[in-house]
Design an enzyme around this catalytic site. Structure first.
Site, mmCIF file in Angstrom:
data_model
loop_
_atom_site.group_PDB
_atom_site.id
_atom_site.type_symbol
_atom_site.label_atom_id
_atom_site.label_comp_id
_atom_site.label_asym_id
_atom_site.label_seq_id
_atom_site.Cartn_x
_atom_site.Cartn_y
_atom_site.Cartn_z
ATOM 1 N N TYR A 1 0.830 -1.213 0.000
ATOM 2 C CA TYR A 1 0.000 0.000 0.000
ATOM 3 C C TYR A 1 0.865 1.265 0.000
ATOM 4 C CZ TYR A 1 -3.831 3.103 1.478
ATOM 5 O OH TYR A 1 -4.771 4.108 1.568
ATOM 6 N N ALA B 1 2.527 1.729 -3.398
ATOM 7 C CA ALA B 1 1.573 2.196 -4.401
ATOM 8 C C ALA B 1 1.239 3.670 -4.201
ATOM 9 C CB ALA B 1 0.306 1.351 -4.345
#
Length: 246
Positions: A154, A157
């Site tokens: 996460y 990204a």
């Protein structure tokens, strides 16, 4: 503030996306909703949006699928006539320490949270260039700025979203298109509800304002960045985190 504009919002069926859709509708924008599969939630968002007297339609789409993104954006432009605002809000989590993280969990998070931003931006890029106007707003995260244990996929990204935002801002600035990112901290959404309570309490204690943020607060910032009042802001990453990153 947004009267006569058309907003395209990914992840718009719930959470931040729903709050953003409603706030933009309240400010006069027609709203196209992109959702991954929860038809009832998407229809509920459309109902909430149309109560403000604007047009709304929901489109089921996996934003990691480039060709489907192309088809869907084409359908949106046909239906609404244009896209003035793109909000990339779709996101998922698959948390684990890197030691135990599965390859497919890394890939799925990057494909939705980062590649999805590319896929959708690519489809409106030339459209906004030709109009010589537009707003692209990417929902990143403080995890992409400071990292977060257990969120290697996460955080990577969301950090990528920040780099992508700055690049596209430089590319499109000469055509009157602004591109900015918002980096929320701990916000009252389904993602936050899914957190371990002990971890959540510890995080709130680390926030100088000592509370979670509200989805409506993120939505208000998004609407501002989409408006003419933010026409001289581009390439920025605006934290909305109660001071967590101070």
């Amino acid at each position: 503030m947004l009267k006569g504009k058309t907003a395209l919002i990914t992840g718009g069926s719930r959470g931040l996306g729903r709050a953003i859709a409603c706030d933009m509708a309240k400010n006069g924008a027609d709203v196209a909703i992109i959702y991954a599969g929860n038809h009832d939630a998407a229809n509920e968002t459309c109902k909430m949006v149309t109560e403000y007297g604007v047009k709304s339609k929901a489109y089921c789409l996996d934003v990691s699928d480039f060709s489907k993104c192309k088809e869907t954006v084409k359908d949106v432009i046909t239906e609404f006539g244009k896209v003035d605002i793109l909000v990339n809000s779709a996101g998922i989590t698959r948390d684990a320490l890197v030691l135990s993280m599965k390859e497919e969990d890394f890939d799925s998070v990057v494909n939705i949270n980062l590649k999805g931003v590319f896929n959708m931006t690519k489809q409106v890029y030339s459209h906004m260039m030709r109009k010589r106007a537009g707003r692209i707003i990417n929902i990143s995260s403080v995890a992409g700025i400071m990292g977060n244990a257990g969120q290697g996929n996460y955080s990577a990204a969301k950090a990528g979203v920040i780099g992508f935002t700055k690049t596209v801002a430089k590319e499109l600035s000469g055509r009157g298109v602004t591109v900015n990112a918002i980096a929320p901290g701990l916000i009252e959404t389904d993602m936050a509800k899914a957190m371990n309570e002990k971890a959540k309490e510890a995080l709130i204690e680390a926030i100088p304002l000592k509370r979670m943020g509200k989805a409506e607060e993120v939505a208000a910032l998004t609407t501002f960045l989409a408006s003419d009042n933010a026409g001289y802001i581009t390439g920025e990453v605006i934290k909305i985190d109660g001071g967590l990153c101070i």
